[in-house]
Design a protein around this motif. Structure first.
Motif, PDB file in Angstrom:
ATOM      1  N   VAL A 167       0.853  -1.189   0.000  1.00 49.42           N
ATOM      2  CA  VAL A 167       0.000   0.000   0.000  1.00 49.42           C
ATOM      3  C   VAL A 167       0.884   1.233   0.000  1.00 49.42           C
ATOM      4  O   VAL A 167       1.687   1.442   0.909  1.00 49.42           O
ATOM      5  CB  VAL A 167      -0.931   0.029   1.231  1.00 49.42           C
ATOM      6  CG1 VAL A 167      -1.864   1.244   1.147  1.00 49.42           C
ATOM      7  CG2 VAL A 167      -1.727  -1.256   1.352  1.00 49.42           C
ATOM      8  N   GLU A 168       0.728   2.035  -1.036  1.00 49.05           N
ATOM      9  CA  GLU A 168       1.454   3.290  -1.131  1.00 49.05           C
ATOM     10  C   GLU A 168       0.535   4.411  -0.637  1.00 49.05           C
ATOM     11  O   GLU A 168      -0.625   4.491  -1.051  1.00 49.05           O
ATOM     12  CB  GLU A 168       1.830   3.537  -2.608  1.00 49.05           C
ATOM     13  CG  GLU A 168       2.565   4.831  -2.831  1.00 49.05           C
ATOM     14  CD  GLU A 168       2.869   5.101  -4.314  1.00 49.05           C
ATOM     15  OE1 GLU A 168       2.428   4.318  -5.172  1.00 49.05           O
ATOM     16  OE2 GLU A 168       3.533   6.112  -4.591  1.00 49.05           O
ATOM     17  N   VAL A 219       1.298  -4.181   3.594  1.00 49.11           N
ATOM     18  CA  VAL A 219       2.520  -3.494   4.020  1.00 49.11           C
ATOM     19  C   VAL A 219       2.402  -2.044   3.551  1.00 49.11           C
ATOM     20  O   VAL A 219       2.223  -1.765   2.367  1.00 49.11           O
ATOM     21  CB  VAL A 219       3.817  -4.159   3.503  1.00 49.11           C
ATOM     22  CG1 VAL A 219       3.820  -4.361   1.998  1.00 49.11           C
ATOM     23  CG2 VAL A 219       5.029  -3.325   3.930  1.00 49.11           C
ATOM     24  N   PHE A 220       2.445  -1.143   4.513  1.00 47.63           N
ATOM     25  CA  PHE A 220       2.419   0.285   4.213  1.00 47.63           C
ATOM     26  C   PHE A 220       3.861   0.768   4.130  1.00 47.63           C
ATOM     27  O   PHE A 220       4.693   0.431   4.984  1.00 47.63           O
ATOM     28  CB  PHE A 220       1.689   1.052   5.321  1.00 47.63           C
ATOM     29  CG  PHE A 220       0.213   0.783   5.375  1.00 47.63           C
ATOM     30  CD1 PHE A 220      -0.687   1.633   4.759  1.00 47.63           C
ATOM     31  CD2 PHE A 220      -0.282  -0.337   6.034  1.00 47.63           C
ATOM     32  CE1 PHE A 220      -2.054   1.390   4.794  1.00 47.63           C
ATOM     33  CE2 PHE A 220      -1.644  -0.598   6.082  1.00 47.63           C
ATOM     34  CZ  PHE A 220      -2.532   0.273   5.460  1.00 47.63           C
ATOM     35  N   VAL A 221       4.148   1.552   3.122  1.00 43.90           N
ATOM     36  CA  VAL A 221       5.517   2.003   2.889  1.00 43.90           C
ATOM     37  C   VAL A 221       5.563   3.517   3.107  1.00 43.90           C
ATOM     38  O   VAL A 221       4.779   4.253   2.488  1.00 43.90           O
ATOM     39  CB  VAL A 221       5.995   1.639   1.478  1.00 43.90           C
ATOM     40  CG1 VAL A 221       7.474   1.949   1.323  1.00 43.90           C
ATOM     41  CG2 VAL A 221       5.722   0.159   1.200  1.00 43.90           C
ATOM     42  N   LEU A 252       8.442   2.060  -5.656  1.00 51.07           N
ATOM     43  CA  LEU A 252       7.175   1.921  -4.956  1.00 51.07           C
ATOM     44  C   LEU A 252       6.016   1.938  -5.943  1.00 51.07           C
ATOM     45  O   LEU A 252       5.080   1.126  -5.839  1.00 51.07           O
ATOM     46  CB  LEU A 252       7.057   3.064  -3.939  1.00 51.07           C
ATOM     47  CG  LEU A 252       5.926   3.009  -2.947  1.00 51.07           C
ATOM     48  CD1 LEU A 252       5.838   1.647  -2.265  1.00 51.07           C
ATOM     49  CD2 LEU A 252       6.134   4.095  -1.898  1.00 51.07           C
ATOM     50  N   ALA A 253       6.089   2.839  -6.915  1.00 55.10           N
ATOM     51  CA  ALA A 253       5.023   2.911  -7.922  1.00 55.10           C
ATOM     52  C   ALA A 253       4.930   1.595  -8.697  1.00 55.10           C
ATOM     53  O   ALA A 253       3.840   1.113  -9.011  1.00 55.10           O
ATOM     54  CB  ALA A 253       5.284   4.077  -8.871  1.00 55.10           C
ATOM     55  N   ARG A 275      -2.919   2.407  -4.074  1.00 55.03           N
ATOM     56  CA  ARG A 275      -2.422   3.742  -3.796  1.00 55.03           C
ATOM     57  C   ARG A 275      -3.557   4.508  -3.121  1.00 55.03           C
ATOM     58  O   ARG A 275      -4.608   4.701  -3.728  1.00 55.03           O
ATOM     59  CB  ARG A 275      -1.980   4.432  -5.084  1.00 55.03           C
ATOM     60  CG  ARG A 275      -1.114   5.636  -4.826  1.00 55.03           C
ATOM     61  CD  ARG A 275      -0.339   6.052  -6.068  1.00 55.03           C
ATOM     62  NE  ARG A 275      -1.208   6.776  -6.988  1.00 55.03           N
ATOM     63  CZ  ARG A 275      -0.774   7.765  -7.790  1.00 55.03           C
ATOM     64  NH1 ARG A 275       0.495   8.115  -7.787  1.00 55.03           N
ATOM     65  NH2 ARG A 275      -1.605   8.385  -8.597  1.00 55.03           N
ATOM     66  N   VAL A 276      -3.368   4.875  -1.872  1.00 57.30           N
ATOM     67  CA  VAL A 276      -4.471   5.470  -1.103  1.00 57.30           C
ATOM     68  C   VAL A 276      -4.025   6.774  -0.452  1.00 57.30           C
ATOM     69  O   VAL A 276      -2.832   7.030  -0.268  1.00 57.30           O
ATOM     70  CB  VAL A 276      -4.970   4.509   0.009  1.00 57.30           C
ATOM     71  CG1 VAL A 276      -5.365   3.160  -0.571  1.00 57.30           C
ATOM     72  CG2 VAL A 276      -3.961   4.356   1.129  1.00 57.30           C
ATOM     73  N   ARG A 277      -5.019   7.572  -0.096  1.00 54.16           N
ATOM     74  CA  ARG A 277      -4.728   8.711   0.780  1.00 54.16           C
ATOM     75  C   ARG A 277      -5.561   8.578   2.042  1.00 54.16           C
ATOM     76  O   ARG A 277      -6.681   8.054   2.033  1.00 54.16           O
ATOM     77  CB  ARG A 277      -4.950  10.035   0.072  1.00 54.16           C
ATOM     78  CG  ARG A 277      -6.371  10.383  -0.306  1.00 54.16           C
ATOM     79  CD  ARG A 277      -6.402  11.834  -0.817  1.00 54.16           C
ATOM     80  NE  ARG A 277      -7.736  12.285  -1.147  1.00 54.16           N
ATOM     81  CZ  ARG A 277      -8.341  12.086  -2.329  1.00 54.16           C
ATOM     82  NH1 ARG A 277      -7.738  11.408  -3.275  1.00 54.16           N
ATOM     83  NH2 ARG A 277      -9.545  12.562  -2.548  1.00 54.16           N
TER      84      ARG A 277
END
Lengths: 198, 198
Positions: A126-127, A145-147, A162-163, A169-171
C-alpha cells in the motif's frame, strides 16, 4: 499480518551516536522511533501481528517483530537504544541473512529496494499518496505493508520502485501526515475494517 | 478550534528533572510530549487552530497554543524542555492567570477540574470511552475538546467530572489506544468530516 516499511534517509548506520540528540546528530532517528511506537503500542498491550522494517540510509534494515519483541517501551530514547544495539551487530549480518540483536529485533544488510522486494512477496503493498484513492473506499487488505518515508520525501528511485510494486495507492485524508501518525490512522482503518466496525 | 486536555498524573510540577529520563524520573512526561506532537504536527506544517492543555499532577496546567507557538519540534525531548521552562515560571502564575514561558506556551495554577471547566465554556466536550458511540456515527463538533489521560486511567474524581461535563461519549475503534494515538485518530476523524471527505 500488518507490516510497515519506513525509509530513514539520514539516520546513522554505525552505533556511534548519542541517545541525547536523536533529532540532530542521529539524523532524525526520533522519527523512526515514533513509527515503531505507533506500529506496536496499544493501551496496555503490544500488537503482536505486526512487523516494522526501518531502512537505515538505504544500507541496513532493522526489523521489529511484534510476536517476538520483549523490551519495547513507548519512549523514543529506549527504541533508539534498540536500533543502536542492532547496529552494534551489523557485522554479523552477512549477505541478506538477518542477525538478531535483542529479542524480536534483527538487522539485515539490505537497503530499500531489497527490503521492499522481500516483504512484498507475501503482502499487499500500500502506497500512501496525496493523489491516491480515499482509504475509506478501499477494502482493507488481509496482509498489508504500508511504505512510508521519514521527514524527507521518498527519493526519486524509491518513489519509482514503490510505484512499480504498489498494489494500492491510497490517501488517508486531506492533510499530509507525519509517518508515525499515518501508521496510527492505518491501524485505525484496519482495526475498524474501513471505519465500519467499532 | 480543536482542543485536547491531557491529564498527566505522575509528572513533575517543579523543573528539577532530567530530559534524559522522561520515561522514568519525569513520571512519564514522554507520554504528554507525544500528545503535543500528535496534536500539532502535520507534514511540514503546524496545526494552528489547536490548543493542548497538559494537566501536571492536578496542580498546574501548561497550555500550548498552535497560533502562537514558535519553537516546537516533534521530538519528545525538546517538548519536555518547553514544559520544564514553563515550570520555571510557575511562581509567575498567580491565581488563575496564565504566565507565558515561551511563545505560545503558558502555565496556569489550575488542576484538572478548573481546566476542564474553563475550556468547556466554549467547546463541546468529547469523552473517549470504550462504551461510547462509534465515532463514525457522531457528527463532528465545530469546537471539540477531547479529554484524555496518560498511561493511567482517569482517577475516580476525574472520571466523575468528565461524565458530568461531557457532551459526547465516543469510541474510536475496537482497540484501546494510547492518548497520543487517540489524538491522531481524532484529528483524522475531524479532517475527513467523519471519514467522508478525503
Amino acid at each position: 499480518m500488518r507490516q510497515f516499511i519506513v525509509s530513514g534517509h539520514d539516520v546513522p548506520t554505525t552505533p556511534d551516536f548519542s541517545l541525547d540528540d536523536l533529532a540532530g546528530g542521529a539524523g532524525r532517528l526520533d522519527v523512526l522511533c515514533r513509527c515503531v511506537n505507533s506500529a506496536f503500542f496499544l493501551s496496555h498491550a503490544i500488537r503482536e501481528d505486526v512487523k516494522v522494517h526501518l531502512v537505515l540510509a538505504d544500507e541496513f534494515t532493522v526489523t521489529f517483530d511484534g510476536s517476538e519483541i520483549r523490551r519495547l517501551n513507548p519512549d523514543e530514547r529506549s527504541t533508539a537504544a534498540l536500533v543502536r544495539t542492532a547496529l552494534e551487530h551489523r557485522e554479523d549480518a552477512i549477505g541478506h541473512m538477518p542477525a538478531e540483536s535483542t529479542p524480536g529485533v534483527s538487522i539485515r544488510r539490505m537497503g530499500f529496494e531489497a527490503t521492499l522486494e522481500r516483504v512484498a512477496e507475501n503482502a499487499t503493498v500500500v502506497e500512501l499518496h496525496e493523489d491516491g484513492d480515499p482509504v475509506v473506499d478501499v477494502e482493507p487488505p488481509q496482509n498489508p505493508v504500508f511504505v512510508l518515508s521519514d521527514h524527507h520525501d521518498f527519493t526519486d528511485r524509491e518513489a519509482e520502485l514503490l510505484a512499480e510494486t504498489a498494489d494500492r495507492r491510497v490517501r488517508l485524508g486531506p492533510e499530509l501526515l507525519h509517518a508515525d501518525h499515518a501508521i496510527t490512522v492505518a491501524h485505525n482503518y484496519l482495526d475498524t475494517q474501513g471505519f465500519t466496525t467499532y
